[in-house]
Design a protein around this motif. Structure first.
Motif, PDB file in Angstrom:
ATOM      1  N   SER A 151       0.871  -1.171   0.131  1.00 22.30           N
ATOM      2  CA  SER A 151      -0.247   0.092  -0.015  1.00 22.30           C
ATOM      3  C   SER A 151       0.856   1.156  -0.097  1.00 22.30           C
ATOM      4  O   SER A 151       2.109   1.116   0.318  1.00 22.30           O
ATOM      5  N   LEU A 152       0.384   2.395  -0.052  1.00 19.06           N
ATOM      6  CA  LEU A 152       0.967   3.539  -0.053  1.00 19.06           C
ATOM      7  C   LEU A 152       1.013   4.128   1.438  1.00 19.06           C
ATOM      8  O   LEU A 152      -0.073   4.839   1.561  1.00 19.06           O
ATOM      9  N   LEU A 153       1.747   3.796   2.191  1.00 19.97           N
ATOM     10  CA  LEU A 153       1.986   3.994   3.599  1.00 19.97           C
ATOM     11  C   LEU A 153       1.821   5.496   3.804  1.00 19.97           C
ATOM     12  O   LEU A 153       2.606   6.199   2.963  1.00 19.97           O
ATOM     13  N   PRO A 154       1.217   5.849   4.747  1.00 17.90           N
ATOM     14  CA  PRO A 154       0.749   5.299   6.014  1.00 17.90           C
ATOM     15  C   PRO A 154      -0.812   4.799   5.617  1.00 17.90           C
ATOM     16  O   PRO A 154      -1.497   4.338   6.550  1.00 17.90           O
ATOM     17  N   ARG A 155      -1.381   4.625   4.381  1.00 16.19           N
ATOM     18  CA  ARG A 155      -2.605   4.398   3.956  1.00 16.19           C
ATOM     19  C   ARG A 155      -2.716   2.822   4.216  1.00 16.19           C
ATOM     20  O   ARG A 155      -1.800   2.127   3.687  1.00 16.19           O
ATOM     21  N   HIS A 156      -3.764   2.275   4.859  1.00 14.71           N
ATOM     22  CA  HIS A 156      -3.925   0.596   4.673  1.00 14.71           C
ATOM     23  C   HIS A 156      -3.000   0.082   5.460  1.00 14.71           C
ATOM     24  O   HIS A 156      -2.322  -1.001   4.937  1.00 14.71           O
ATOM     25  N   ARG A 157      -2.451   0.466   6.581  1.00 17.08           N
ATOM     26  CA  ARG A 157      -1.588  -0.378   7.715  1.00 17.08           C
ATOM     27  C   ARG A 157      -2.377  -1.402   7.847  1.00 17.08           C
ATOM     28  O   ARG A 157      -3.514  -1.393   8.521  1.00 17.08           O
ATOM     29  N   GLY A 158      -1.626  -2.721   7.770  1.00 13.13           N
ATOM     30  CA  GLY A 158      -2.355  -3.984   8.439  1.00 13.13           C
ATOM     31  C   GLY A 158      -2.345  -5.169   7.559  1.00 13.13           C
ATOM     32  O   GLY A 158      -1.613  -4.978   6.623  1.00 13.13           O
ATOM     33  N   ARG A 168     -12.333   1.028  -3.106  1.00 14.66           N
ATOM     34  CA  ARG A 168     -12.428   1.665  -4.220  1.00 14.66           C
ATOM     35  C   ARG A 168     -11.339   2.752  -4.879  1.00 14.66           C
ATOM     36  O   ARG A 168     -11.452   3.601  -5.608  1.00 14.66           O
ATOM     37  N   ASP A 169     -10.021   2.331  -4.133  1.00 18.14           N
ATOM     38  CA  ASP A 169      -8.945   3.280  -4.281  1.00 18.14           C
ATOM     39  C   ASP A 169      -8.626   3.140  -5.740  1.00 18.14           C
ATOM     40  O   ASP A 169      -8.556   2.137  -6.286  1.00 18.14           O
ATOM     41  N   PRO A 170      -8.557   4.295  -6.448  1.00 14.09           N
ATOM     42  CA  PRO A 170      -8.169   4.296  -7.847  1.00 14.09           C
ATOM     43  C   PRO A 170      -6.797   4.131  -8.184  1.00 14.09           C
ATOM     44  O   PRO A 170      -6.106   3.642  -9.147  1.00 14.09           O
ATOM     45  N   ILE A 171      -6.047   4.505  -7.245  1.00 11.78           N
ATOM     46  CA  ILE A 171      -4.605   4.370  -7.066  1.00 11.78           C
ATOM     47  C   ILE A 171      -4.064   3.427  -5.711  1.00 11.78           C
ATOM     48  O   ILE A 171      -4.813   3.567  -4.919  1.00 11.78           O
ATOM     49  N   ALA A 172      -3.254   2.680  -6.157  1.00 11.72           N
ATOM     50  CA  ALA A 172      -2.269   1.862  -5.106  1.00 11.72           C
ATOM     51  C   ALA A 172      -0.832   2.083  -5.112  1.00 11.72           C
ATOM     52  O   ALA A 172      -0.728   2.934  -5.921  1.00 11.72           O
ATOM     53  N   GLY A 173      -0.415   1.093  -4.690  1.00  6.15           N
ATOM     54  CA  GLY A 173       1.160   1.285  -4.720  1.00  6.15           C
ATOM     55  C   GLY A 173       1.517   0.288  -3.522  1.00  6.15           C
ATOM     56  O   GLY A 173       1.124  -0.605  -2.850  1.00  6.15           O
ATOM     57  N   GLY A 174       3.050   0.441  -3.398  1.00  2.00           N
ATOM     58  CA  GLY A 174       3.987  -0.249  -2.662  1.00  2.00           C
ATOM     59  C   GLY A 174       4.804   0.356  -1.785  1.00  2.00           C
ATOM     60  O   GLY A 174       5.565   1.477  -2.320  1.00  2.00           O
ATOM     61  N   THR A 175       5.122   0.020  -0.559  1.00  2.00           N
ATOM     62  CA  THR A 175       6.083   0.732   0.261  1.00  2.00           C
ATOM     63  C   THR A 175       7.237  -0.086   0.846  1.00  2.00           C
ATOM     64  O   THR A 175       6.875  -1.321   1.334  1.00  2.00           O
ATOM     65  N   VAL A 176       8.548   0.312   0.723  1.00  2.00           N
ATOM     66  CA  VAL A 176       9.522  -0.436   1.539  1.00  2.00           C
ATOM     67  C   VAL A 176       9.707   0.319   2.590  1.00  2.00           C
ATOM     68  O   VAL A 176       9.873   1.904   2.652  1.00  2.00           O
ATOM     69  N   GLY A 183       7.082   2.501  10.399  1.00  2.00           N
ATOM     70  CA  GLY A 183       8.338   2.915  10.247  1.00  2.00           C
ATOM     71  C   GLY A 183       8.709   3.802   9.093  1.00  2.00           C
ATOM     72  O   GLY A 183       7.581   3.927   8.347  1.00  2.00           O
ATOM     73  N   ALA A 184       9.797   4.628   9.372  1.00  2.00           N
ATOM     74  CA  ALA A 184       9.787   5.627   8.063  1.00  2.00           C
ATOM     75  C   ALA A 184       9.956   4.853   6.662  1.00  2.00           C
ATOM     76  O   ALA A 184      10.231   3.783   6.544  1.00  2.00           O
ATOM     77  N   ILE A 185       9.673   5.540   5.589  1.00  2.00           N
ATOM     78  CA  ILE A 185       9.558   5.006   4.051  1.00  2.00           C
ATOM     79  C   ILE A 185      11.046   5.145   3.635  1.00  2.00           C
ATOM     80  O   ILE A 185      11.623   6.141   3.667  1.00  2.00           O
ATOM     81  N   ALA A 186      11.443   3.966   3.082  1.00  2.00           N
ATOM     82  CA  ALA A 186      12.757   4.014   2.334  1.00  2.00           C
ATOM     83  C   ALA A 186      12.497   4.073   0.794  1.00  2.00           C
ATOM     84  O   ALA A 186      13.407   4.577   0.348  1.00  2.00           O
ATOM     85  N   ALA A 187      11.337   3.762   0.655  1.00  2.00           N
ATOM     86  CA  ALA A 187      10.719   3.643  -1.138  1.00  2.00           C
ATOM     87  C   ALA A 187       9.376   3.456  -1.387  1.00  2.00           C
ATOM     88  O   ALA A 187       9.068   2.483  -0.412  1.00  2.00           O
ATOM     89  N   GLN A 188       9.003   4.190  -2.338  1.00  2.00           N
ATOM     90  CA  GLN A 188       7.601   3.842  -2.411  1.00  2.00           C
ATOM     91  C   GLN A 188       7.234   4.237  -3.914  1.00  2.00           C
ATOM     92  O   GLN A 188       7.887   5.102  -4.516  1.00  2.00           O
ATOM     93  N   GLU A 189       6.330   3.445  -4.558  1.00  2.00           N
ATOM     94  CA  GLU A 189       5.993   4.097  -6.044  1.00  2.00           C
ATOM     95  C   GLU A 189       4.454   3.565  -5.767  1.00  2.00           C
ATOM     96  O   GLU A 189       3.902   2.619  -5.257  1.00  2.00           O
ATOM     97  N   TRP A 190       3.470   4.143  -6.932  1.00  2.00           N
ATOM     98  CA  TRP A 190       2.160   4.065  -6.887  1.00  2.00           C
ATOM     99  C   TRP A 190       1.907   3.359  -8.268  1.00  2.00           C
ATOM    100  O   TRP A 190       2.678   3.229  -9.228  1.00  2.00           O
ATOM    101  N   CYS A 191       0.828   2.674  -8.374  1.00  2.00           N
ATOM    102  CA  CYS A 191      -0.143   2.389  -9.753  1.00  2.00           C
ATOM    103  C   CYS A 191      -1.293   2.448  -9.828  1.00  2.00           C
ATOM    104  O   CYS A 191      -2.034   2.840  -8.676  1.00  2.00           O
ATOM    105  N   PHE A 192      -1.925   2.316 -10.824  1.00  2.00           N
ATOM    106  CA  PHE A 192      -3.272   2.597 -11.128  1.00  2.00           C
ATOM    107  C   PHE A 192      -3.992   1.058 -10.565  1.00  2.00           C
ATOM    108  O   PHE A 192      -3.337  -0.028 -10.932  1.00  2.00           O
TER     109      PHE A 192
END
Length: 196
Positions: free
Chosen positions: A97-104, A115-123, A133-142
């Protein structure tokens, strides 16, 4: 770079293979279940495997001495403060997810449910609070219309996790540190497990 990998299942195996391609030394794999495919893959590669004494918590003695970094890949266990202290750079994990959204535990499911139009991932840096914890890398996708959580995971979020983890590992090797940007707590949402 010497890594202890904590994880399970297909994503754990994919991460093990990605780390090996990045030329790091995986000195131990920690699993919650001795029968997990990550355990058998690691053993076949000659990597030491340790089974957690508590499936919900990784303790210091389960992290290999001399680890530079702990990497988690599909692990639902908390890494104790003492365990994080064993590794020179602490630990990182991937969250879909695009932290801090959707922790868990059900981030992808909640992405679809909301129904989020955009998602993503976070290291992110492993910390006391889950996925905080602090974000080291993050990228979004549709997100495609009508896409299921499984389809979204397989199409983009799992491969994105491998890419981002690889980038952070390469950064850590080059700089002997990890990028870190604090999460903005005002945007935090929870993604608890959904009842079937």
């Amino acid at each position: 770079m010497r890594i202890t990998l904590v994880g399970s299942r297909h994503f754990g195996v994919a991460t093990l293979n990605m780390l090996r391609q990045h030329g790091v030394d995986i000195i131990r794999v920690v699993v919650a279940d001795a029968e997990d495919r990550l355990a058998s893959t690691a053993e076949a590669a000659g990597i030491e495997v340790v089974v957690q004494s508590n499936p919900k918590l990784v303790v210091a003695r389960e992290i290999a001495e001399g680890s530079d970094l702990i990497v988690t890949a599909h692990s639902h266990a908390r890494i104790s403060k003492e365990a994080l202290a064993v590794a020179k750079l602490g630990g990182i994990g991937y969250h879909p997810s695009l932290l801090p959204r959707h922790r868990g535990l059900a981030a992808v499911e909640w992405t679809i449910r909301e129904r989020d139009p955009i998602a993503g991932g976070t290291v992110y840096h492993l910390a006391d609070r889950m996925d905080a914890g602090a974000i080291a890398a993050q990228e979004w996708c549709f997100v495609k219309k009508g896409e299921t959580a499984r389809e979204l995971w397989e199409r983009v979020l799992a491969p994105l996790g491998q890419k981002l983890l690889g980038e952070v590992i390469d950064y850590a090797r080059a700089h002997d540190s990890l990028p870190a940007k604090p999460q903005d707590e005002q945007f935090a949402t929870l993604a608890p497990r959904l009842s079937e």
